[in-house]
Design an enzyme around this catalytic site. Structure first.
Site: not given
Ligand code: SAH
Length: 213
Positions: A64
């Protein structure tokens, strides 16, 4: 895994930019000042690490944007020692911010590759979430509930009931809701049965997905 003066200088500038954009929680700014975000990106993309931008990581996902991390974390109004559930571990950067701020962090990732890679990486950097799990964030993590705070870092088409149920009374859920864009939404649990809702404008996240690949 170097963190030199150049990186530290760039982080200072990033923190100044986040202040200009309205982030004022000093614990959040301090965590961002200290965490080497460039290590959470592929080394070839190091130059992008301290721009206020989202960036691709493994498995088609993104780390993000720093402003989004700061904004969501500020909305949590975190106190040291609070129990926080994070949905979407991704690169682990947000997890590291929460750990740095003294939270007891539980984090869930649904992509196995990312879950494995990030769990190891966080350990290597010395960040210790209480529990990093591979699973579906729509279900939350019932075994360790209830949580003081829950943070969803992917765009949710709706607010999952399980997450509301796993929140302490007095606790806060921060979740971007909608298809594209999402509306940053905060739910505060007022009692066993009642929640208060606040909204904080439009953001764009990768989707919170229901079915595992
Ligand atoms: N907090 C992260 C943001 C990553 S983007 C950072 O700081 O890098 C969002 C993430 O949510 C992705 O890695 C994606 O694989 C995950 N995601 C999507 N759907 C999900 C679900 N149902 N349960 C858990 N994680 C999920």
């Amino acid at each position: 895994m170097e963190d030199n003066f150049r990186h530290q200088g760039k982080r200072k500038l990033l923190v100044e930019k986040l202040k200009e954009k309205g982030i004022e929680d000093s614990a959040v700014l301090d965590a961002i000042l200290q965490i080497p975000r460039h290590l959470f990106l592929d080394s070839s993309f190091e130059d992008h690490a301290y721009q206020d931008k989202a960036f691709p990581i493994a498995a088609g996902q993104t780390i993000s944007q720093p402003f989004t991390v700061a904004f969501q974390t500020q909305l949590l109004a975190l106190k040291k020692g609070e129990k926080v559930l994070e949905i979407g571990t991704g690169s682990g950067y947000q997890t590291a911010v929460l750990c740095k701020m003294g939270a007891k962090v539980y984090t869930i990732e649904r992509q196995h590759e990312l879950y494995k890679k990030t769990s190891l990486f966080l350990k290597k950097l010395g960040f210790r979430p209480k529990y990093a799990s591979f699973g579906d964030g729509y279900q939350g993590l019932k075994e360790y509930a209830p949580y003081d705070k829950i943070l969803v870092t992917a765009g949710a088409p709706f607010i999952p009931k399980a997450l509301m149920a796993q929140l302490k009374v007095g606790g806060k859920l921060v979740i971007p809701v909608g298809e594209d864009p999402q509306i940053m939404t905060v739910l505060i649990r007022k009692s066993q049965k009642s929640f208060e809702k606040e909204t904080y404008g439009e953001f764009r996240f990768v989707p919170l997905l229901e079915d595992k690949n």
